[in-house]
Scaffold this motif. Structure first.
Motif, PDB file in Angstrom:
ATOM      1  N   PRO A 124       0.967  -1.332   0.073  1.00 38.11           N
ATOM      2  CA  PRO A 124      -0.169  -0.054   0.170  1.00 38.11           C
ATOM      3  C   PRO A 124       0.706   1.068  -0.332  1.00 38.11           C
ATOM      4  CG  PRO A 124      -1.167  -1.774   1.626  1.00 38.11           C
ATOM      5  CD  PRO A 124       0.766  -2.212   1.074  1.00 38.11           C
ATOM      6  N   GLU A 125       1.564   1.254   0.503  1.00 33.19           N
ATOM      7  CA  GLU A 125       2.843   2.412   0.609  1.00 33.19           C
ATOM      8  C   GLU A 125       3.422   2.815  -0.487  1.00 33.19           C
ATOM      9  OE1 GLU A 125       3.135  -0.370   2.807  1.00 33.19           O
ATOM     10  OE2 GLU A 125       4.807  -0.679   3.575  1.00 33.19           O
ATOM     11  N   ASP A 126       2.881   1.918  -1.709  1.00 36.25           N
ATOM     12  CA  ASP A 126       4.031   2.265  -2.346  1.00 36.25           C
ATOM     13  C   ASP A 126       3.067   3.257  -4.336  1.00 36.25           C
ATOM     14  OD1 ASP A 126       4.766  -0.864  -3.529  1.00 36.25           O
ATOM     15  OD2 ASP A 126       6.281   0.652  -3.111  1.00 36.25           O
ATOM     16  N   THR A 127       0.736   2.772  -3.247  1.00 38.74           N
ATOM     17  CA  THR A 127       0.998   4.235  -3.915  1.00 38.74           C
ATOM     18  C   THR A 127       0.975   5.289  -3.813  1.00 38.74           C
ATOM     19  OG1 THR A 127      -1.307   2.925  -2.947  1.00 38.74           O
ATOM     20  CG2 THR A 127      -1.310   5.176  -3.675  1.00 38.74           C
ATOM     21  N   SER A 128       1.003   5.438  -5.169  1.00 40.23           N
ATOM     22  CA  SER A 128       1.640   6.857  -5.519  1.00 40.23           C
ATOM     23  C   SER A 128       1.108   7.116  -7.281  1.00 40.23           C
ATOM     24  CB  SER A 128       3.693   7.406  -5.269  1.00 40.23           C
ATOM     25  OG  SER A 128       3.958   7.632  -4.486  1.00 40.23           O
ATOM     26  N   ILE A 129       1.397   8.860  -7.421  1.00 37.20           N
ATOM     27  CA  ILE A 129       1.632   8.921  -9.461  1.00 37.20           C
ATOM     28  C   ILE A 129       2.967   8.726  -9.580  1.00 37.20           C
ATOM     29  CG2 ILE A 129       1.813  10.235 -11.179  1.00 37.20           C
ATOM     30  CD1 ILE A 129      -0.964  12.170  -8.940  1.00 37.20           C
ATOM     31  N   TYR A 130       3.182   7.854 -10.667  1.00 33.19           N
ATOM     32  CA  TYR A 130       4.978   7.849 -10.488  1.00 33.19           C
ATOM     33  C   TYR A 130       5.341   8.241 -11.467  1.00 33.19           C
ATOM     34  CZ  TYR A 130       5.567   3.507  -7.454  1.00 33.19           C
ATOM     35  OH  TYR A 130       5.053   2.537  -6.516  1.00 33.19           O
ATOM     36  N   TYR A 131       6.526   8.894 -12.209  1.00 29.65           N
ATOM     37  CA  TYR A 131       6.384   9.924 -13.483  1.00 29.65           C
ATOM     38  C   TYR A 131       7.890   9.519 -13.973  1.00 29.65           C
ATOM     39  CZ  TYR A 131       3.760  13.397 -11.287  1.00 29.65           C
ATOM     40  OH  TYR A 131       2.140  14.191 -10.669  1.00 29.65           O
ATOM     41  N   CYS A 132       7.738   9.877 -15.285  1.00 30.64           N
ATOM     42  CA  CYS A 132       9.185   9.516 -16.054  1.00 30.64           C
ATOM     43  C   CYS A 132       9.975  10.411 -15.947  1.00 30.64           C
ATOM     44  CB  CYS A 132       8.512   8.743 -17.384  1.00 30.64           C
ATOM     45  SG  CYS A 132      10.128   8.116 -18.768  1.00 30.64           S
ATOM     46  N   ASN A 133      11.064  10.065 -16.070  1.00 30.48           N
ATOM     47  CA  ASN A 133      12.403  11.194 -15.872  1.00 30.48           C
ATOM     48  C   ASN A 133      13.333  10.871 -16.751  1.00 30.48           C
ATOM     49  OD1 ASN A 133      15.211  11.946 -15.388  1.00 30.48           O
ATOM     50  ND2 ASN A 133      14.158  13.875 -14.990  1.00 30.48           N
ATOM     51  N   ALA A 134      14.015  11.440 -18.050  1.00 31.07           N
ATOM     52  CA  ALA A 134      15.113  11.561 -18.572  1.00 31.07           C
ATOM     53  C   ALA A 134      15.898  12.140 -18.953  1.00 31.07           C
ATOM     54  CB  ALA A 134      14.556  10.787 -19.872  1.00 31.07           C
TER      55      ALA A 134
END
Length: 122
Positions: free
Chosen positions: A87-97
């Motif tokens: 549950p603590e992995d719940t987030s918005i995940y953003y790609c970066n380059a």
């Protein structure tokens, strides 16, 4: 002139798996590194994992042993395989380059995707 498009987020039960993808396109000369960050409501955006063009990887301690980052240089795409989700992995995940474009070969710039929601809940 550079776009990062993420996919693969969603809702998953604790202990489940998801695979995120991020494809870079546009005015790209070379990509130095790609990676993933995440941001939960009211919190800072934190590093999850990065991978260089040569394959060197880095992980946040909280995801070591559960997440695996990989990259397809020919497709300018990075993947994040997430297993044993909590549950603590719940987030918005953003790609970066970090990218050198065709129009600026002397300096690389950071680019971000629009984010994809990952929710871990029963």
């Amino acid at each position: 002139q550079v776009q990062l498009v993420e996919s693969g987020g969603g809702l998953v039960q604790p202990g489940g798996s998801l695979r995120l993808s991020c494809a870079a396109s546009g005015n790209i000369r070379s990509i130095v590194a790609m990676g993933w960050y995440r941001q939960a409501p009211g919190k800072s955006r934190d590093l999850v994992s990065t991978i260089t063009s040569s394959g060197f990887t880095n992980y946040a301690d909280s995801v070591k042993g559960r997440f695996t980052i990989s990259r397809d240089n020919a497709k300018n795409t990075v993947y994040l395989q997430m297993n044993s989700l909590k549950p603590e992995d719940t987030s918005i995940y953003y790609c970066n380059a970090e990218i050198y474009t065709m129009t600026n070969v002397l300096r690389s710039d950071q680019y971000w995707g629009q984010g994809t929601q990952v929710t871990v809940s029963s």
